[in-house]
Every structure is written in structure tokens, then in C-alpha cells.
Design a protein around this motif. Structure first.
Motif, PDB file in Angstrom:
ATOM      1  N   PRO A 141      34.605  30.873  34.289  1.00  0.00           N
ATOM      2  CA  PRO A 141      35.433  31.970  34.800  1.00  0.00           C
ATOM      3  C   PRO A 141      35.542  31.914  36.334  1.00  0.00           C
ATOM      4  O   PRO A 141      34.601  31.524  37.028  1.00  0.00           O
ATOM      5  N   VAL A 142      36.679  32.345  36.851  1.00  0.00           N
ATOM      6  CA  VAL A 142      36.946  32.382  38.290  1.00  0.00           C
ATOM      7  C   VAL A 142      37.517  33.767  38.624  1.00  0.00           C
ATOM      8  O   VAL A 142      38.436  34.236  37.961  1.00  0.00           O
ATOM      9  N   PHE A 143      36.947  34.395  39.701  1.00  0.00           N
ATOM     10  CA  PHE A 143      37.414  35.730  40.093  1.00  0.00           C
ATOM     11  C   PHE A 143      38.749  35.623  40.830  1.00  0.00           C
ATOM     12  O   PHE A 143      39.022  34.647  41.544  1.00  0.00           O
ATOM     13  N   GLN A 144      39.537  36.660  40.665  1.00  0.00           N
ATOM     14  CA  GLN A 144      40.869  36.686  41.244  1.00  0.00           C
ATOM     15  C   GLN A 144      40.832  36.812  42.779  1.00  0.00           C
ATOM     16  O   GLN A 144      41.737  36.329  43.459  1.00  0.00           O
ATOM     17  N   GLU A 145      39.801  37.479  43.331  1.00  0.00           N
ATOM     18  CA  GLU A 145      39.686  37.677  44.770  1.00  0.00           C
ATOM     19  C   GLU A 145      38.406  37.008  45.277  1.00  0.00           C
ATOM     20  O   GLU A 145      37.421  36.874  44.549  1.00  0.00           O
ATOM     21  N   LEU A 146      38.475  36.608  46.549  1.00  0.00           N
ATOM     22  CA  LEU A 146      37.285  36.025  47.156  1.00  0.00           C
ATOM     23  C   LEU A 146      36.220  37.080  47.411  1.00  0.00           C
ATOM     24  O   LEU A 146      35.018  36.783  47.377  1.00  0.00           O
ATOM     25  N   GLU A 147      36.619  38.312  47.688  1.00  0.00           N
ATOM     26  CA  GLU A 147      35.691  39.430  47.848  1.00  0.00           C
ATOM     27  C   GLU A 147      36.453  40.718  47.590  1.00  0.00           C
ATOM     28  O   GLU A 147      37.679  40.771  47.690  1.00  0.00           O
ATOM     29  N   TYR A 148      35.708  41.752  47.255  1.00  0.00           N
ATOM     30  CA  TYR A 148      36.300  43.037  46.914  1.00  0.00           C
ATOM     31  C   TYR A 148      35.750  44.109  47.869  1.00  0.00           C
ATOM     32  O   TYR A 148      34.596  44.040  48.322  1.00  0.00           O
ATOM     33  N   GLN A 163      37.604  47.838  40.182  1.00  0.00           N
ATOM     34  CA  GLN A 163      37.523  46.888  39.064  1.00  0.00           C
ATOM     35  C   GLN A 163      37.645  45.470  39.603  1.00  0.00           C
ATOM     36  O   GLN A 163      38.555  45.159  40.378  1.00  0.00           O
ATOM     37  N   VAL A 164      36.704  44.629  39.161  1.00  0.00           N
ATOM     38  CA  VAL A 164      36.785  43.209  39.487  1.00  0.00           C
ATOM     39  C   VAL A 164      37.375  42.490  38.273  1.00  0.00           C
ATOM     40  O   VAL A 164      37.257  42.947  37.132  1.00  0.00           O
ATOM     41  N   GLU A 165      38.030  41.370  38.498  1.00  0.00           N
ATOM     42  CA  GLU A 165      38.689  40.640  37.411  1.00  0.00           C
ATOM     43  C   GLU A 165      38.499  39.151  37.598  1.00  0.00           C
ATOM     44  O   GLU A 165      38.706  38.611  38.700  1.00  0.00           O
ATOM     45  N   ALA A 166      38.124  38.493  36.466  1.00  0.00           N
ATOM     46  CA  ALA A 166      37.958  37.042  36.463  1.00  0.00           C
ATOM     47  C   ALA A 166      38.825  36.446  35.356  1.00  0.00           C
ATOM     48  O   ALA A 166      39.151  37.115  34.368  1.00  0.00           O
ATOM     49  N   THR A 167      39.230  35.202  35.503  1.00  0.00           N
ATOM     50  CA  THR A 167      40.038  34.488  34.509  1.00  0.00           C
ATOM     51  C   THR A 167      39.381  33.155  34.175  1.00  0.00           C
ATOM     52  O   THR A 167      38.513  32.671  34.906  1.00  0.00           O
ATOM     53  N   ASP A 168      39.839  32.565  32.977  1.00  0.00           N
ATOM     54  CA  ASP A 168      39.307  31.288  32.509  1.00  0.00           C
ATOM     55  C   ASP A 168      40.485  30.401  32.112  1.00  0.00           C
ATOM     56  O   ASP A 168      41.411  30.865  31.421  1.00  0.00           O
ATOM     57  N   GLN A 169      40.477  29.155  32.501  1.00  0.00           N
ATOM     58  CA  GLN A 169      41.604  28.254  32.254  1.00  0.00           C
ATOM     59  C   GLN A 169      41.590  27.642  30.855  1.00  0.00           C
ATOM     60  O   GLN A 169      42.518  26.913  30.478  1.00  0.00           O
ATOM     61  N   ASP A 170      40.538  27.893  30.098  1.00  0.00           N
ATOM     62  CA  ASP A 170      40.532  27.382  28.721  1.00  0.00           C
ATOM     63  C   ASP A 170      41.679  28.011  27.950  1.00  0.00           C
ATOM     64  O   ASP A 170      42.111  29.134  28.228  1.00  0.00           O
ATOM     65  N   CYS A 171      42.161  27.229  26.907  1.00  0.00           N
ATOM     66  CA  CYS A 171      43.383  27.653  26.222  1.00  0.00           C
ATOM     67  C   CYS A 171      43.141  28.588  25.058  1.00  0.00           C
ATOM     68  O   CYS A 171      44.010  29.348  24.668  1.00  0.00           O
ATOM     69  N   SER A 172      41.950  28.547  24.520  1.00  0.00           N
ATOM     70  CA  SER A 172      41.715  29.341  23.324  1.00  0.00           C
ATOM     71  C   SER A 172      41.267  30.737  23.703  1.00  0.00           C
ATOM     72  O   SER A 172      40.668  30.949  24.752  1.00  0.00           O
ATOM     73  N   PRO A 173      41.535  31.686  22.848  1.00  0.00           N
ATOM     74  CA  PRO A 173      41.062  33.045  23.106  1.00  0.00           C
ATOM     75  C   PRO A 173      39.544  33.122  23.198  1.00  0.00           C
ATOM     76  O   PRO A 173      39.000  33.909  23.956  1.00  0.00           O
ATOM     77  N   GLN A 174      38.889  32.297  22.490  1.00  0.00           N
ATOM     78  CA  GLN A 174      37.438  32.351  22.497  1.00  0.00           C
ATOM     79  C   GLN A 174      36.864  31.993  23.863  1.00  0.00           C
ATOM     80  O   GLN A 174      35.920  32.618  24.337  1.00  0.00           O
ATOM     81  N   TYR A 175      37.448  30.997  24.465  1.00  0.00           N
ATOM     82  CA  TYR A 175      36.894  30.506  25.729  1.00  0.00           C
ATOM     83  C   TYR A 175      37.683  30.947  26.961  1.00  0.00           C
ATOM     84  O   TYR A 175      37.192  30.838  28.078  1.00  0.00           O
ATOM     85  N   SER A 176      38.889  31.414  26.747  1.00  0.00           N
ATOM     86  CA  SER A 176      39.684  31.838  27.900  1.00  0.00           C
ATOM     87  C   SER A 176      39.515  33.320  28.216  1.00  0.00           C
ATOM     88  O   SER A 176      39.873  33.769  29.298  1.00  0.00           O
ATOM     89  N   GLN A 177      38.966  34.076  27.357  1.00  0.00           N
ATOM     90  CA  GLN A 177      38.774  35.495  27.587  1.00  0.00           C
ATOM     91  C   GLN A 177      37.389  35.755  28.192  1.00  0.00           C
ATOM     92  O   GLN A 177      36.423  35.063  27.869  1.00  0.00           O
TER      93      GLN A 177
END
Length: 927
Positions: A141-148, A163-177
Motif C-alpha cells: 500500500p502507498v499513501f496518497q499524501e506525503l504527510e497529513y 482521514q488518511v488514505e492509502a492505495t494498492d496497485q494490485d489488480c485483484s480486490p483481495q490485494y488491491s483493497q
């Protein structure tokens, strides 16, 4: 794409093959497959199998190939078993789910035909293949901002701060969520939920901690953690409290820096209140400094001359000394930079000597004093007398007095019948808050009888009550002037003081014949420190109104524009114009009131309390330098202009900055400042006014703020003026001696002062050596033969010198005894005596021609008488002046105190010798 091993049938045999290969291969109509990203084999459902009804006929019943049609799919089909028709689907290149998740294409199966050469092959129907690329958890996972960043108000509990938010580049719901967030920083009053919402778990305090930084990480649903945690900054803001912000509780002021801003970053927080007007008052509290604020601490006489006051005033509370010893018994508080203050506790008073008291006040006179006074104890307060002139004996009449009664200042002025014989004003009353507020104030009473005006700190007040009385009947009774009480000489069993004063006084003076002007009064009481406004021209003067009190210790600003008033507050400054100010704290008090638009309740602005710390000034080192010996012939001393002992004098002053000590080192600077007196003291015997003088031409003082006074002990030049003017004046000091035959040298000592002795110079000693041109002669005892140049002087050094000369048997007496014993020797002695007498007569005639004929007297005998009681009185007076007066250290550098400084040496000589009179007869043979 076609995979087959069939070959065309040879000529002439094609028909046979076709007969053998009757049926097409058969496969499923659709396939579904899955391939992981890190695999190359596709798992198909159902498995890839082709059937042919021509089996078991060789070739015709076998499957030789699978052919893929459609997209550029990165797959290939391979026959695993020709007989059973099993096949497999493989990827021919990397398969990336993130690039393409699914593939769809057409596949067909081919049999082997009728023979080995594959002639007459047949293909199956088309089947659809759906392949899904199975994801692998390869990305974190990678956070959307460098700092909050977020801000909260203290004392509140928040459900969601940010609220902090992170994303994952994996394609499947299991690993991208992202399935979870976590706070990495331990022991923080915050929590985070699975959606990244941060909240506080306890109430935050701005005073405890103003900013928090926490680290947050994230996990995907495959529990893969973010590589880098993200920082979250949460600022705690105080609860919005209306008031001034951005100011320091202490402001340091360095002497000599001029005006310094007190609140350069101040602003007013109103919490969005609907203000219509603002009024701010800044008060500089200096009541604990000197006499109410930082003022010049020169002597009262020097200050009056500096301010241009009329001459002729009498100081009734001078510094205790030999000649002004009536204040020696009073309590003093002189520890504030040479500022002389007398404290009266209801038990002390002083009788002013008769020769000091002004004999005739006339219809015009001025009484001035500094006074600090509080409420009198008791329900019915008694009169507290500052100044009183009453009958010394027999009666108890008060001729004039100044006293305080029930916080009222009263001037009593009873005229004599010789001046007026009608019912006239006699008592003048003023009721003012200043009289009992326990603060220092400067009081000046100008009398132009029958008009009397009071000035308090430069402000004019007329008496609220004037009572009349009959004049005093004339009498031959002497009067007594007292300070701190009133003398009751009659109508009591024994004379005593009464109506004691309780408070502090300083600079009590009376000037007969003249009144003081408003300008001089303002100058005498002016403070050298106060509030100021910097860069007034940059402010909106029409937006803000400014009001200063006369002492510039209170500044009031008011206006409707909040921004303009806030800007004006940043320009408020402190200034101290003294070169050497009094170090210490000055308190600041700011009060603010606001008005709101039609609101029943309005915001309240808390008061501000701060201090200005005036740092200690660099103390000057006053140095007097020049030639310490002057050699002059007798003729120069006899001239009308005499000699100038200090003609090469140089006065300098240096201050040390940093660690510098010597002048040549960095940090030592030469400065220019004023002096207030310089004293030239005679070392040794006092001057004999019959034949010597030490004086300064009056023209040397013209155009300067200087005066001079001289005595047999020396000369004192006083007045607040520059070092350059003092140099010029001292260089004009003249020493004359019109009968210096018996003198070989004169020694002088020079000292200078600034701020009434707060800073003093070195002691500069100078010797004037006298060259005598007469030929050498036999030594003669000048104490015996030059009585015509001497006058009776009560001087300890003189007594000691005379005693030392007569204590032994002179050589002349021994010669006379020898002459009486030996008659033969008499003839020889008479011959020698004749020669000596002739020479002595010629020397005497030369000296008689040089002396003033008006000063001749019978010199057959000289008698110097010293009264031991007078000597002991002088000693006891000096000791009382030094030891009495509540620990007062008396000045000893004034020229007019020289006699008293030397009087302490008399006791030793009188006690040792016991001589009270001495007769010296000239022993001149032949007369």
C-alpha cells in the motif's frame, strides 16, 4: 494460429484417405481458465480434451493439433496425447494482471487426417476460451499524501479529526483493497479505524502540548504492510479567548539605544466578536524608581541652574556635612544612584541654623519640595509639619509653616503688624489625592501675596479654602526654622518638637523675593523615561486617537478600526534619555475595553502585565591626566595673574564594552558626558589669605553652566556642564603667592564627579615647585623669623609644625651659653654676629619692599592660640556627621569641606602634646 501434422495426400491416393477419415474432432463449446501471474500453465475447466469418432483408426482417430484464433493472446495449445486427445494451454510470455486481467479467444482441434502425411485432416467446431489472470500480492500500500495536517481545539473530543488514505496497485480486490490502518507511534492520545479516520481518545490541552506528530501505516487485504509510514501533524489550538496575543512578558532595554518597540508582533484576538470600538491604555509604572521615575540625580542646586531657575534659593535639606550638619541626625535613603532622600517616621526633626534661614521672605517667595506621603494613622490625624518657623522661646506663635492635615496640604503665612495691620489671608488649603497616595510628587508653592498657587507635578491647583487671620504682634523673640516638625519653645515645661511629619522629603528649598516659572517647574520635575510612539507618520492618525499624560507614563489609544489600533499598539515604545539610567524593572500594565454593535454582552479583554528591564549602563571611568609637577620662579607667583597649575589638564571618560579592560583593547570606547562638580583641594597647610590665593576669573565661567566657590581649603567648580567646559575652566584656575619667600612648593588634589558623586574620577595630584633666585644663606628657622607673614589660623598641621620646631633646644641658644661661659669667645662671636646682622638686615629690607605695606603689624612676638574645646567640638561634630544620621556616608571631596576633613587630625596632636598656646619671639640679636 494452427498447430497440425497433416500433409497433403499424394496423387492418386487422396480418395482412399478421405474414406478413412469420416468424422471431425469434437471439443467442448467453451472453456474457462485461470492462470496466476507467476505461472505459465492455464488451468482450464473443463480440461482441454478433443475426441474423434474415427478412433481407433490411426491418424483419422488421433488429435494432432489445437488451433487458437482471435486476439493476439499470449497463449499456445499443445497436444499432450494424440490418442486420448488431451491438451494443455500455456502462456508464451509474461502475463500481468495489472496490465490485463482477462483474455477471450477461439480454439479448434485438428485430427491427423488419413495418413502419416496428414492429408485429409478435419477440424472441430470453434470453442470459446475465457481466461482470467489470477493476481499475486506483489505491491505494498502507498499513501496518497506525503504527510497529513490537521488542527483541533483544546478540550474537545472529536469523532473524526482527519482521514488518511492509502492505495494498492494490485489488480485483484483481495490485494488491491486496504483492509486496515494502524498508528505506529506509541502512547499517543489518538486512534484510527479501518477506514483511516483518526480521532482523539482524550481531551487535549494547549498548555500541555501544542503539536502532535504521529506515524500511520496501512495493510491491504493480503496483510501486506505499506513500505513507508506517513507522518500526521495535529496542531492543538487554544480555546478562542479574546485578548492580546504575540507579546513578550519581558523586554530588555539597553541604555543609549533610544526608543525601543515593546510589542512589535502584538495583535488583538476578538474571536470574531462584532466590535464597534476599542480603547487601550498602556501604563508605565515607575513609582519604585528614584522619586517616582528615572530623573537626573544631580544636586538640587545643579538642577536648578540646569533648568534656568533664579538664584538665591536655600536648601533646607542638604547632604549632611561639616557645614550642613543639621541634617546629620535624619534618616536617609540615599542608595538610589546618589538620589538623596530623607525619611521621617514621626520621631525625627531638624533645626535649621539661624545663619541659613532667609531673614525676609517678602511678599514674593517660592517653597518647593519632593514629597511621598500616605494616610495618617488614627481616626483624628494630627498635623504633620514639613516646614515651620515659630517662636524659639516664651511663646508658641507660628509665623509661617507648611503642613499636611487629613490629606490636605496647608500653607500658613502670618504677617507681622509692621507689614500689614488688617485682617488678611493666612491659611491656604488644598485637598488633593496626590497628598496621600504614597507616591512621589513635586510640590511648588508660588506666593505673590495675597495670591498663592500650588503646582503638583507641573499641574496648577488653586486653594479650595482660604482663611483670614490678624497679623502677629511684633516682639523681640527670636524664631526657629525647623524641618520635619514644629518647634514649641513656649507654653510648655520644656521646649520640644511637635507635629512630626511621617513620610519622605527631598530637595526642600525656599527662595525669597522670587517665584518660579512654569517652564522651570516642568524642567525640575521632568521624567527622563516614558512611553513613545514610533513612526507616527505611518499610522492612520484619523483612525486612532492618542492621549499622553504630562509625564508620558500613560498612553491612551482609541478608535473604531481594529486593524489600525492593533498597528498602533505595535508602535508603542519605551525611551530613556538618560545617558546612565537607573537599572532595574519597569512594570507595564495594559487595560483594554471594547464596544460591540448592539450586543447585550461583549467580549472581555484580559489585562496585560509585562516588564521592561533596563540593563545596567556601562559605567564610565573618568580620568584626569596632565603634568603632575609645575616648576615656576618666584616672580611668576607674584604676578597679578599668578600661575595656572592645570593648564595642561585633560579630562577623558571611557566605558568598557564586553571583556575589554585596557584602552587599546577592543571594547573600550571613549565617551562624552557631563560633569557636575570638580574640586581642587589644598594638600597640607591651608591657604593663607594674607599672601596667597587660589581663584578662577569670573570671565572663565561666562557662557557656561558653571559656578565656583573658594576658601582657604581650595576651590570648587560646580554645575552640570560638559567635560570640555570643565577642562577650559580648570585650566584658568590661578594660584598666586605674593610673599613666597618661605615657600618651596604647594600641592593640590583635583577630583571630578558626575551625577552627584555616582561616578567619580581618579585623584589627580599636582605639585607647584617654587624656584628662589636668592643666593644660598645660612638656614634660618622661618617659623621664628617670618611672623609678619603669618596670621592666626586654627589648623592642626600648623600646631604640629610649631611644636616640632620648639620642642628641642635651638643651636643659637647653645651658642649664647657658650658665649656666657667663655669671655674670650665673645669677641669672636661678636665679629661673626656683625657680619650676620648686616646680611640679615639687607634680606629683611628686600622682603619689606615686596610686601604690602597695609599688612604690616608688630612682629616682635607671635602668639598662636588653639582652644582645645573648640578642637574637640570640631572633632565631635565631624564624628557625629560621619557616625550619625542613620548610616549616611558624608561627602568628603567638596572644597568647602576641606577644613572639616582635616580637623580629625587635631585630636591626636592635642592629646599627645597637650599644648594649647604657643608664643614665638623673634630671636634677632642686636634688637
Amino acid at each position: 494460429m494452427v498447430r497440425t501434422n497433416l500433409k497433403p495426400s499424394p496423387a492418386g491416393g487422396g480418395l482412399l484417405w478421405l474414406v478413412l477419415n469420416k468424422h471431425k474432432p469434437w471439443i467442448e463449446t467453451s472453456y474457462h481458465g485461470v492462470i496466476p501471474e507467476n505461472m505459465d500453465t492455464v488451468l482450464l475447466d473443463p480440461p482441454l480434451v478433443a475426441l474423434d469418432k474415427d478412433a481407433p483408426v490411426p491418424f483419422a482417430g488421433e488429435i494432432c493439433a489445437f488451433k487458437i484464433h482471435g486476439q493476439e493472446a499470449p497463449f499456445e495449445a499443445e497436444v499432450l496425447n494424440r490418442t486420448s486427445g488431451e491438451g494443455v494451454l500455456r502462456a508464451i510470455g509474461p502475463v500481468d494482471c495489472e496490465a490485463q486481467k482477462e483474455y477471450t479467444f477461439i480454439i479448434q482441434a485438428y485430427d491427423c487426417g488419413s495418413g502419416a502425411n496428414g492429408a485429409g485432416w478435419k477440424k472441430s467446431h470453434k470453442a470459446v476460451v475465457h481466461i482470467q489472470v489470477d493476481d499475486v500480492n506483489e505491491f505494498s500500500p502507498v499513501f496518497q499524501e506525503l504527510e497529513y495536517h490537521a488542527a483541533v481545539t483544546e478540550g474537545k473530543i472529536y469523532d473524526n479529526i482527519l482521514q488518511v488514505e492509502a492505495t494498492d496497485q494490485d489488480c485483484s480486490p483481495q490485494y488491491s483493497q486496504i483492509c486496515n490502518y494502524d498508528i505506529v507511534t506509541p502512547d499517543t492520545p489518538f486512534a484510527i479505524d479501518r477506514n483511516g479516520n483518526i480521532r482523539n481518545t482524550e481531551r487535549l490541552s494547549y498548555d500541555k502540548q501544542q503539536r502532535y506528530q504521529i506515524m500511520v501505516t496501512a495493510f491491504d487485504c493480503g496483510q501486506k504492510r505499506a513500505t513507508d509510514s506517513v507522518p500526521v501533524h495535529i496542531d492543538v489550538k487554544p480555546v478562542c479567548k479574546p485578548g492580546w496575543q504575540g507579546w513578550n512578558k519581558r523586554v530588555d532595554y539597553e541604555p543609549g539605544t533610544g526608543s525601543k518597540q515593546l510589542f512589535p508582533k502584538m495583535h488583538l484576538e476578538t474571536c470574531d466578536g462584532p466590535l464597534s470600538a476599542v480603547k487601550a491604555m498602556v501604563e508605565l509604572q515607575t513609582s519604585h524608581i528614584g522619586k517616582g521615575c528615572d530623573r537626573e540625580t544631580y544636586s538640587e542646586k545643579s538642577l536648578q541652574k540646569l533648568c534656568g531657575a533664579a538664584s538665591g534659593s536655600t536648601d533646607l535639606l542638604p547632604a549632611p556635612s561639616f557645614y550642613t550638619n543639621w541634617t546629620a541626625s535624619l534618616l536617609t535613603d540615599s542608595g538610589r544612584d546618589s538620589d538623596l532622600i530623607f525619611r521621617f517616621d514621626g520621631r525625627q526633626a531638624a533645626n535649621v541654623p539661624e545663619q541659613v534661614v532667609p531673614q525676609n521672605l517678602t511678599d514674593q517667595f517660592t517653597v518647593a519640595t519632593w514629597m511621598k506621603h500616605g494616610p495618617s494613622p488614627g481616626l483624628r490625624a494630627e498635623k504633620e509639619t514639613l516646614l515651620c518657623n515659630s517662636d524659639k522661646t516664651e511663646m508658641n506663635r507660628h509665623h509661617y509653616s507648611l503642613y499636611v492635615h487629613n490629606c490636605r496640604l496647608v500653607l500658613l503665612l502670618r504677617r507681622d503688624f509692621t507689614q500689614v495691620d488688617t485682617f488678611r489671608p493666612a491659611e491656604f488649603h488644598w485637598k488633593l489625592e496626590q497628598i496621600c497616595d504614597k507616591e512621589w510628587h513635586y510640590y511648588v508653592i508660588n506666593v505673590e501675596f495675597p495670591m498663592v498657587t500650588l503646582f503638583v507635578d507641573g499641574m496648577t491647583y488653586e486653594p479650595y479654602l482660604v482663611t483670614d487671620d490678624w497679623p502677629i504682634h511684633p516682639s523681640s523673640i527670636d524664631t526657629q526654622l525647623t524641618v520635619g516638625a514644629c518647634w514649641q519653645g513656649g507654653e510648655v515645661y520644656s521646649p520640644r518638637f511637635t507635629q512630626y511629619f511621617r513620610g519622605s522629603l527631598s530637595g526642600l528649598t525656599i527662595r525669597p523675593g522670587k517665584i518660579e516659572t512654569q517652564k522651570v517647574i516642568s524642567c525640575l520635575q521632568a521624567c527622563k523615561e516614558g512611553l513613545d510612539i514610533n513612526s507616527l507618520e505611518t499610522l492612520c492618525v484619523s483612525c486612532v486617537q492618542f492621549h499622553f499624560n504630562p509625564a508620558q507614563s500613560v498612553l491612551v489609544m482609541e478608535g473604531e478600526d481594529l486593524e489600525s489600533l492593533t498597528t498602533a499598539m505595535t508602535k508603542v515604545s519605551y525611551i530613556n534619555s538618560r545617558q546612565f539610567p537607573t537599572a532595574g524593572l519597569r512594570r507595564l500594565h495594559i487595560t483594554t475595553t471594547v464596544q460591540c454593535f448592539g450586543e447585550d454582552t461583549c467580549v472581555s479583554i484580559p489585562d496585560i502585565k509585562a516588564v521592561v528591564m533596563v540593563l545596567p549602563p556601562s559605567e564610565p571611568r573618568i580620568t584626569i591626566a596632565g603634568s603632575d609637577r609645575l616648576v615656576r620662579p618666584v616672580s611668576d607667583l607674584r604676578r597679578a595673574t599668578g600661575v595656572a597649575p592645570f593648564r595642561e589638564l585633560r579630562i577623558t571618560s571611557t566605558v568598557t564594552k564586553g571583556d575589554g579592560i585596557l584602552v587599546h583593547r577592543p571594547g573600550v570606547l571613549e565617551v562624552m558626558h557631563n560633569l557636575d562638580y570638580c574640586d581642587v583641594l589644598v594638600i597640607g597647610d591651608e591657604l593663607d589669605p594674607e599672601h596667597e590665593s587660589l581663584e578662577i576669573p569670573h570671565s572663565s565661567l561666562m557662557g557656561k553652566h558653571l559656578d565656583a566657590t573658594n576658601s582657604t581649603s581650595g576651590i570648587s567648580i560646580y554645575g552640570v556642564d560638559s567635560m570640555v567646559h570643565y577642562e577650559e575652566a580648570l585650566r584658568q584656575v590661578r594660584y598666586r603667592n605674593w610673599r613666597p619667600a618661605a615657600l618651596t612648593n604647594r600641592k593640590f588634589r583635583l577630583t571630578c564627579s558626575e551625577l552627584n558623586g555616582r561616578y567619580t574620577s581618579n585623584e589627580f595630584n599636582l605639585e607647584v615647585s617654587i624656584l628662589h633666585n636668592s643666593p644660598p644663606v645660612e638656614h634660618v628657622n622661618h617659623m621664628a623669623v617670618q611672623s609678619q607673614y603669618m596670621r592666626p589660623v586654627h589648623h592642626p598641621l600648623m600646631v604640629h609644625t610649631l611644636n616640632s620646631h620648639v620642642s628641642g633646644t635651638p643651636p643659637v641658644a647653645t651658642a649664647v651659653i657658650v658665649i656666657c661661659i667663655a669671655a674670650l669667645v665673645v669677641i669672636v662671636v661678636l665679629g661673626i654676629y656683625r657680619l650676620h646682622s648686616t646680611h640679615q638686615d639687607s634680606s629683611r629690607s628686600e622682603e619689606d619692599g615686596a610686601k604690602d605695606p597695609e599688612t604690616d603689624w608688630d612682629d616682635s612676638a607671635l602668639t598662636i592660640t588653639v582652644n582645645p574645646m573648640e578642637v574637640r567640638d570640631i572633632i565631635s561634630d565631624r564624628r557625629r556627621a560621619v557616625g550619625g544620621g542613620g548610616g549616611v556616608q558624608l561627602p568628603t571631596s567638596k572644597a568647602d569641606l576641606c577644613r572639616s576633613d582635616r580637623s580629625s587630625a587635631i585630636s591626636e596632636d592635642v592629646d599627645q602634646q597637650g599644648v594649647t598656646s604657643l608664643a614665638l619671639n623673634q630671636l634677632i640679636p642686636g634688637e
